[in-house]
Design a protein around this motif. Structure first.
Motif, PDB file in Angstrom:
ATOM      1  N   THR A 266       0.837  -1.202   0.000  1.00 24.12           N
ATOM      2  CA  THR A 266       0.000   0.000   0.000  1.00 24.12           C
ATOM      3  C   THR A 266       0.875   1.257   0.000  1.00 24.12           C
ATOM      4  O   THR A 266       0.637   2.194  -0.773  1.00 24.12           O
ATOM      5  N   ILE A 267       1.900   1.268   0.857  1.00 26.05           N
ATOM      6  CA  ILE A 267       2.787   2.442   0.918  1.00 26.05           C
ATOM      7  C   ILE A 267       3.464   2.670  -0.438  1.00 26.05           C
ATOM      8  O   ILE A 267       3.467   3.776  -0.980  1.00 26.05           O
ATOM      9  N   MET A 268       4.007   1.586  -1.003  1.00 25.87           N
ATOM     10  CA  MET A 268       4.772   1.751  -2.253  1.00 25.87           C
ATOM     11  C   MET A 268       3.875   2.134  -3.424  1.00 25.87           C
ATOM     12  O   MET A 268       4.232   2.965  -4.250  1.00 25.87           O
ATOM     13  N   LYS A 269       2.692   1.537  -3.468  1.00 20.31           N
ATOM     14  CA  LYS A 269       1.778   1.852  -4.575  1.00 20.31           C
ATOM     15  C   LYS A 269       1.356   3.318  -4.492  1.00 20.31           C
ATOM     16  O   LYS A 269       1.333   4.030  -5.506  1.00 20.31           O
ATOM     17  N   ASN A 270       1.068   3.805  -3.292  1.00 19.80           N
ATOM     18  CA  ASN A 270       0.676   5.210  -3.138  1.00 19.80           C
ATOM     19  C   ASN A 270       1.821   6.145  -3.510  1.00 19.80           C
ATOM     20  O   ASN A 270       1.602   7.182  -4.143  1.00 19.80           O
ATOM     21  N   GLU A 271       3.047   5.758  -3.125  1.00 20.51           N
ATOM     22  CA  GLU A 271       4.188   6.602  -3.506  1.00 20.51           C
ATOM     23  C   GLU A 271       4.341   6.642  -5.021  1.00 20.51           C
ATOM     24  O   GLU A 271       4.595   7.694  -5.605  1.00 20.51           O
ATOM     25  N   ALA A 272       4.160   5.491  -5.668  1.00 21.46           N
ATOM     26  CA  ALA A 272       4.275   5.449  -7.137  1.00 21.46           C
ATOM     27  C   ALA A 272       3.196   6.322  -7.779  1.00 21.46           C
ATOM     28  O   ALA A 272       3.478   7.156  -8.644  1.00 21.46           O
ATOM     29  N   LEU A 273       1.963   6.178  -7.329  1.00 30.30           N
ATOM     30  CA  LEU A 273       0.858   6.941  -7.932  1.00 30.30           C
ATOM     31  C   LEU A 273       1.061   8.441  -7.729  1.00 30.30           C
ATOM     32  O   LEU A 273       0.794   9.237  -8.635  1.00 30.30           O
ATOM     33  N   SER A 274       1.576   8.823  -6.557  1.00 30.82           N
ATOM     34  CA  SER A 274       1.741  10.258  -6.282  1.00 30.82           C
ATOM     35  C   SER A 274       2.789  10.868  -7.206  1.00 30.82           C
ATOM     36  O   SER A 274       2.844  12.073  -7.376  1.00 30.82           O
ATOM     37  N   ARG A 275       3.625  10.024  -7.817  1.00 35.93           N
ATOM     38  CA  ARG A 275       4.641  10.534  -8.756  1.00 35.93           C
ATOM     39  C   ARG A 275       4.282  10.185 -10.201  1.00 35.93           C
ATOM     40  O   ARG A 275       5.143  10.152 -11.075  1.00 35.93           O
ATOM     41  N   SER A 276       3.002   9.883 -10.413  1.00 31.86           N
ATOM     42  CA  SER A 276       2.474   9.589 -11.764  1.00 31.86           C
ATOM     43  C   SER A 276       3.030   8.309 -12.394  1.00 31.86           C
ATOM     44  O   SER A 276       3.027   8.164 -13.615  1.00 31.86           O
ATOM     45  N   PHE A 277       3.527   7.397 -11.562  1.00 29.82           N
ATOM     46  CA  PHE A 277       3.832   6.053 -12.060  1.00 29.82           C
ATOM     47  C   PHE A 277       2.616   5.179 -11.792  1.00 29.82           C
ATOM     48  O   PHE A 277       1.760   5.514 -10.960  1.00 29.82           O
ATOM     49  N   ASP A 278       2.560   4.031 -12.494  1.00 29.76           N
ATOM     50  CA  ASP A 278       1.413   3.130 -12.284  1.00 29.76           C
ATOM     51  C   ASP A 278       1.663   2.163 -11.142  1.00 29.76           C
ATOM     52  O   ASP A 278       0.728   1.656 -10.522  1.00 29.76           O
ATOM     53  N   ASP A 279       2.924   1.841 -10.891  1.00 31.37           N
ATOM     54  CA  ASP A 279       3.241   0.826  -9.878  1.00 31.37           C
ATOM     55  C   ASP A 279       4.754   0.854  -9.667  1.00 31.37           C
ATOM     56  O   ASP A 279       5.465   1.604 -10.342  1.00 31.37           O
ATOM     57  N   SER A 280       5.228   0.012  -8.745  1.00 28.66           N
ATOM     58  CA  SER A 280       6.672  -0.035  -8.453  1.00 28.66           C
ATOM     59  C   SER A 280       7.201  -1.458  -8.553  1.00 28.66           C
ATOM     60  O   SER A 280       6.525  -2.406  -8.153  1.00 28.66           O
ATOM     61  N   ILE A 281       8.439  -1.556  -9.019  1.00 27.17           N
ATOM     62  CA  ILE A 281       9.207  -2.797  -8.926  1.00 27.17           C
ATOM     63  C   ILE A 281       9.967  -2.751  -7.603  1.00 27.17           C
ATOM     64  O   ILE A 281      10.533  -1.708  -7.252  1.00 27.17           O
ATOM     65  N   ILE A 282       9.971  -3.864  -6.877  1.00 27.63           N
ATOM     66  CA  ILE A 282      10.591  -3.862  -5.546  1.00 27.63           C
ATOM     67  C   ILE A 282      11.851  -4.740  -5.564  1.00 27.63           C
ATOM     68  O   ILE A 282      11.804  -5.878  -6.078  1.00 27.63           O
ATOM     69  N   LEU A 283      12.928  -4.219  -5.008  1.00 31.68           N
ATOM     70  CA  LEU A 283      14.183  -4.981  -4.929  1.00 31.68           C
ATOM     71  C   LEU A 283      14.298  -5.637  -3.563  1.00 31.68           C
ATOM     72  O   LEU A 283      13.663  -5.187  -2.602  1.00 31.68           O
ATOM     73  N   ASP A 284      15.132  -6.679  -3.476  1.00 31.60           N
ATOM     74  CA  ASP A 284      15.378  -7.272  -2.158  1.00 31.60           C
ATOM     75  C   ASP A 284      16.648  -6.667  -1.549  1.00 31.60           C
ATOM     76  O   ASP A 284      17.232  -5.744  -2.119  1.00 31.60           O
ATOM     77  N   GLN A 285      17.082  -7.199  -0.424  1.00 32.55           N
ATOM     78  CA  GLN A 285      18.241  -6.640   0.290  1.00 32.55           C
ATOM     79  C   GLN A 285      19.520  -6.720  -0.550  1.00 32.55           C
ATOM     80  O   GLN A 285      20.461  -5.987  -0.302  1.00 32.55           O
ATOM     81  N   ASN A 286      19.555  -7.646  -1.519  1.00 31.74           N
ATOM     82  CA  ASN A 286      20.748  -7.776  -2.374  1.00 31.74           C
ATOM     83  C   ASN A 286      20.570  -7.089  -3.718  1.00 31.74           C
ATOM     84  O   ASN A 286      21.278  -7.396  -4.673  1.00 31.74           O
ATOM     85  N   ASN A 287      19.560  -6.224  -3.784  1.00 28.52           N
ATOM     86  CA  ASN A 287      19.243  -5.494  -5.016  1.00 28.52           C
ATOM     87  C   ASN A 287      18.781  -6.387  -6.166  1.00 28.52           C
ATOM     88  O   ASN A 287      18.923  -6.021  -7.337  1.00 28.52           O
ATOM     89  N   CYS A 288      18.286  -7.562  -5.849  1.00 28.42           N
ATOM     90  CA  CYS A 288      17.682  -8.400  -6.892  1.00 28.42           C
ATOM     91  C   CYS A 288      16.218  -7.989  -7.058  1.00 28.42           C
ATOM     92  O   CYS A 288      15.558  -7.609  -6.084  1.00 28.42           O
ATOM     93  N   ILE A 289      15.737  -8.097  -8.293  1.00 26.35           N
ATOM     94  CA  ILE A 289      14.338  -7.755  -8.570  1.00 26.35           C
ATOM     95  C   ILE A 289      13.441  -8.851  -7.993  1.00 26.35           C
ATOM     96  O   ILE A 289      13.742 -10.046  -8.133  1.00 26.35           O
ATOM     97  N   THR A 290      12.340  -8.452  -7.343  1.00 26.95           N
ATOM     98  CA  THR A 290      11.419  -9.451  -6.813  1.00 26.95           C
ATOM     99  C   THR A 290      10.103  -9.426  -7.604  1.00 26.95           C
ATOM    100  O   THR A 290       9.843 -10.287  -8.423  1.00 26.95           O
ATOM    101  N   GLU A 291       9.283  -8.418  -7.378  1.00 29.06           N
ATOM    102  CA  GLU A 291       7.957  -8.350  -8.005  1.00 29.06           C
ATOM    103  C   GLU A 291       7.476  -6.898  -7.932  1.00 29.06           C
ATOM    104  O   GLU A 291       8.193  -6.025  -7.449  1.00 29.06           O
ATOM    105  N   ALA A 292       6.251  -6.645  -8.395  1.00 33.43           N
ATOM    106  CA  ALA A 292       5.633  -5.323  -8.211  1.00 33.43           C
ATOM    107  C   ALA A 292       4.747  -5.409  -6.964  1.00 33.43           C
ATOM    108  O   ALA A 292       4.781  -6.402  -6.238  1.00 33.43           O
ATOM    109  N   THR A 293       3.940  -4.383  -6.682  1.00 36.64           N
ATOM    110  CA  THR A 293       3.239  -4.374  -5.388  1.00 36.64           C
ATOM    111  C   THR A 293       2.191  -5.476  -5.270  1.00 36.64           C
ATOM    112  O   THR A 293       1.965  -5.988  -4.175  1.00 36.64           O
ATOM    113  N   THR A 294       1.545  -5.827  -6.395  1.00 34.97           N
ATOM    114  CA  THR A 294       0.554  -6.917  -6.331  1.00 34.97           C
ATOM    115  C   THR A 294       0.619  -7.798  -7.587  1.00 34.97           C
ATOM    116  O   THR A 294      -0.395  -8.344  -8.017  1.00 34.97           O
ATOM    117  N   SER A 295       1.801  -7.928  -8.156  1.00 35.66           N
ATOM    118  CA  SER A 295       1.904  -8.800  -9.341  1.00 35.66           C
ATOM    119  C   SER A 295       3.343  -9.250  -9.534  1.00 35.66           C
ATOM    120  O   SER A 295       4.272  -8.623  -9.005  1.00 35.66           O
TER     121      SER A 295
END
Ligand code: PMP
Length: 307
Positions: free
Chosen positions: A164-193
């Motif tokens: 919820t936090i990340m999706k709201n931050e993305a929307l407030s900056r006119s993005f549709d969603d965010s890609i989330i990295l893990d502690q080792n900077n590997c790509i994991t997923e988006a907020t709900t996909s």
């Protein structure tokens, strides 16, 4: 925008009873409201039929077990209730939201004496959905909690606070969603996909780590890609690997396969852009659309007698 007026006439099913949605209110003392711990599902209805609902209900029950409680109803029973609710509410295209939560009976943080409530809602949130959109994403400033710290196989409300936090931050900056990295900077997923890329003729997705192994992700890996004579490579991926990607997409029950137009990384000030007309991506989308429409209910249709 979610429109409560449009769903207020619906019938829901709660604790073994069909009833109008407007009749139900949740007790404000409910344990799950204070300490999280609700578990839920999202199931898509196409042409009046729920897609892979048995898999979703099995995940639902497992989600509850993983955070310490048991849902008494069998998955097959919940499938039948869902089919009845779809009929009662005359839903042709829509979404099913099963949810289970601890009630108000025990205020200790363990909640061990709380009654477990189970409800199912069926409605249509897709009436204003844009067809085949292509998303603009950013890279979230927050990282994923390591998988040793939380049970990612549980689709539990507690894990959604960060989405919820990340999706709201993305929307407030006119993005549709965010890609989330893990502690080792590997790509994991988006907020709900879940996340996939196409490089040349190959399809890649992050190897399972600290994220939900979505049912749509599994459908792409096990059903859709093989139909196109492809194998999905599950591997660790970093943002720099995106330089080699021609196309990228997200998968999830609600929207299926959704194209990604670009991913912007604030830290390196880099924008990764993708071909949204990529042929393989188009074939994956078409194959998925046909697959969900042809999927049959035979796995659950013989279970009427158990209700
Ligand atoms: N990751 C997260 C965090 C999700 O909420 C979802 C949606 N359930 C997904 C991935 C995709 O899962 P599914 O394909 O089962 O909908």
């Amino acid at each position: 925008m979610f429109n409560f007026q449009k769903i207020s006439n619906l019938y829901i099913w709660q604790n073994n009873r069909f009833m109008p949605l407007k009749e139900k209110h949740i007790n404000v003392f409910s344990h799950s409201l204070h300490y999280s711990g609700a578990v839920f599902e999202g199931i898509r209805v196409y042409k009046g039929k729920p897609f892979k609902q048995l898999e979703h209900y099995e995940r639902f029950k497992k989600s509850a077990e993983l955070i310490g409680y048991h849902i008494d109803y069998s998955s097959e029973f919940l499938c039948k209730i869902t089919e009845q609710l779809i009929n009662i509410n005359s839903i042709k295209s829509g979404y099913v939201r099963p949810i289970a939560w601890r009630g108000p009976e025990d205020w200790h943080v363990s909640g061990g004496n709380c009654k477990i409530n189970v409800a199912i809602l069926v409605y249509n949130p897709f009436y204003d959905e844009k067809p085949n959109r292509a998303l603009k994403l950013n890279v979230a400033q927050w990282k994923k909690i390591p998988s040793e710290c939380v049970p990612y196989d549980s689709k539990s409300s507690g894990l959604y606070m960060m989405s919820t936090i990340m999706k709201n931050e993305a929307l407030s900056r006119s993005f549709d969603d965010s890609i989330i990295l893990d502690q080792n900077n590997c790509i994991t997923e988006a907020t709900t996909s879940n996340f996939f890329v196409i490089a040349g003729e190959e399809i890649y997705t992050p190897a399972l780590s600290c994220f939900l192994n979505g049912i749509t992700r599994q459908t792409v890996i096990n059903d859709i890609a093989p139909m196109l004579n492809k194998r999905v490579h599950e591997k660790e991926m970093q943002l720099t690997d995106l330089v080699n990607a021609n196309a990228a997409f997200l998968t999830g029950t609600a929207s299926g396969i959704v194209r990604i137009q670009s991913i912007y990384d604030d830290n390196s000030k880099t924008q990764f852009s993708f071909n949204i007309e990529n042929n393989l991506l188009r074939n994956l989308q078409t194959t998925y659309k046909n697959f969900v429409l042809q999927h049959d209910l035979s796995k659950t249709s013989t279970l009427q007698s158990q209700i």
